[in-house]
Design a protein around this motif. Structure first.
Motif, PDB file in Angstrom:
ATOM      1  N   SER A 287       0.844  -1.201   0.000  1.00  0.00           N
ATOM      2  CA  SER A 287       0.000   0.000   0.000  1.00  0.00           C
ATOM      3  C   SER A 287       0.881   1.253   0.000  1.00  0.00           C
ATOM      4  O   SER A 287       2.048   1.225   0.389  1.00  0.00           O
ATOM      5  CB  SER A 287      -0.898   0.005   1.243  1.00  0.00           C
ATOM      6  N   LYS A 288       0.286   2.360  -0.445  1.00  0.00           N
ATOM      7  CA  LYS A 288       0.994   3.653  -0.444  1.00  0.00           C
ATOM      8  C   LYS A 288       1.447   4.012   0.970  1.00  0.00           C
ATOM      9  O   LYS A 288       2.519   4.585   1.164  1.00  0.00           O
ATOM     10  CB  LYS A 288       0.087   4.766  -0.991  1.00  0.00           C
ATOM     11  N   GLU A 289       0.638   3.681   1.971  1.00  0.00           N
ATOM     12  CA  GLU A 289       0.974   3.988   3.362  1.00  0.00           C
ATOM     13  C   GLU A 289       2.250   3.259   3.797  1.00  0.00           C
ATOM     14  O   GLU A 289       3.137   3.855   4.402  1.00  0.00           O
ATOM     15  CB  GLU A 289      -0.205   3.592   4.269  1.00  0.00           C
ATOM     16  N   VAL A 290       2.357   1.985   3.461  1.00  0.00           N
ATOM     17  CA  VAL A 290       3.558   1.215   3.822  1.00  0.00           C
ATOM     18  C   VAL A 290       4.771   1.763   3.062  1.00  0.00           C
ATOM     19  O   VAL A 290       5.850   1.933   3.638  1.00  0.00           O
ATOM     20  CB  VAL A 290       3.354  -0.292   3.563  1.00  0.00           C
ATOM     21  N   GLN A 291       4.590   2.083   1.792  1.00  0.00           N
ATOM     22  CA  GLN A 291       5.693   2.663   1.017  1.00  0.00           C
ATOM     23  C   GLN A 291       6.143   3.993   1.624  1.00  0.00           C
ATOM     24  O   GLN A 291       7.345   4.264   1.726  1.00  0.00           O
ATOM     25  CB  GLN A 291       5.268   2.878  -0.436  1.00  0.00           C
ATOM     26  N   ARG A 292       5.180   4.820   2.052  1.00  0.00           N
ATOM     27  CA  ARG A 292       5.506   6.123   2.647  1.00  0.00           C
ATOM     28  C   ARG A 292       6.301   5.930   3.943  1.00  0.00           C
ATOM     29  O   ARG A 292       7.326   6.579   4.149  1.00  0.00           O
ATOM     30  CB  ARG A 292       4.215   6.903   2.921  1.00  0.00           C
ATOM     31  N   ILE A 293       5.841   5.027   4.790  1.00  0.00           N
ATOM     32  CA  ILE A 293       6.541   4.806   6.060  1.00  0.00           C
ATOM     33  C   ILE A 293       7.943   4.253   5.793  1.00  0.00           C
ATOM     34  O   ILE A 293       8.907   4.666   6.426  1.00  0.00           O
ATOM     35  CB  ILE A 293       5.702   3.907   6.994  1.00  0.00           C
TER      36      ILE A 293
ATOM     37  N   PHE B 141       4.705   1.367  12.665  1.00  0.00           N
ATOM     38  CA  PHE B 141       3.347   1.667  12.216  1.00  0.00           C
ATOM     39  C   PHE B 141       2.480   1.877  13.449  1.00  0.00           C
ATOM     40  O   PHE B 141       2.740   1.295  14.498  1.00  0.00           O
ATOM     41  CB  PHE B 141       2.781   0.489  11.409  1.00  0.00           C
TER      42      PHE B 141
ATOM     43  N   SER C  39      -6.551  -2.606   8.171  1.00  0.00           N
ATOM     44  CA  SER C  39      -6.360  -2.436   6.723  1.00  0.00           C
ATOM     45  C   SER C  39      -4.942  -2.760   6.243  1.00  0.00           C
ATOM     46  O   SER C  39      -4.767  -3.132   5.086  1.00  0.00           O
ATOM     47  CB  SER C  39      -6.751  -1.023   6.292  1.00  0.00           C
ATOM     48  N   LEU C  40      -3.926  -2.634   7.094  1.00  0.00           N
ATOM     49  CA  LEU C  40      -2.551  -2.892   6.657  1.00  0.00           C
ATOM     50  C   LEU C  40      -2.056  -4.286   7.049  1.00  0.00           C
ATOM     51  O   LEU C  40      -0.903  -4.620   6.787  1.00  0.00           O
ATOM     52  CB  LEU C  40      -1.601  -1.839   7.244  1.00  0.00           C
TER      53      LEU C  40
END
Length: 137
Positions: free
Chosen positions: A92-98, A113, A119-120
């Protein structure tokens, strides 16, 4: 330390009911795939409690709890980072961002996280499988 699962009232009061449910679901998700040794520890300066998954002297991941917040940390070493970077578009974009925002230390990226829902979780399991193949069928 003590087994927080046997003291769920304190944990629920600390993180709140919805995050307590997220915590339990994440533990169940990891326990379904991995047979690990788990230990409760003091969470250090930033967290009240740490719940660490280890096997054979190697840490798989750790969960953290503090007031109204839960944390999930996975540390990716050099080879593990290469595996993630090859497959990053499948996260996900969130995991890539972190991942991108996490500082790289000599021993790896300490990705933290703070999940507020499930959701993740699929991404979390993918990250864990980079570190160690699931050892439960």
């Amino acid at each position: 330390m003590f087994d927080m699962r046997s003291n769920e009232e304190e944990m629920r009061a600390l993180v709140g009911k919805s995050l307590y449910d997220v915590w339990n679901e994440l533990c169940a998700f990891i326990d379904e795939k991995y047979d690990m040794d788990c230990s409760w520890n003091n969470g250090g300066k930033a967290w009240k409690y740490e719940y660490k998954y280890r096997r054979g002297g190697k840490t798989l991941c750790a969960l953290y709890a503090r007031e109204n917040c839960v944390g999930f940390m996975v540390i990716l070493g050099k080879d593990e980072r290469l595996k993630f970077e090859k497959d990053r578009e499948n996260y996900s974009k969130e995991v890539q961002r972190i991942y991108d925002e996490t500082k790289t230390y000599h021993d790896g990226k300490w990705m933290m996280f703070e999940p507020t829902d499930t959701s993740l979780f699929d991404d979390f399991i993918k990250l864990l499988s980079i570190k160690r193949k699931p050892n439960k069928k």
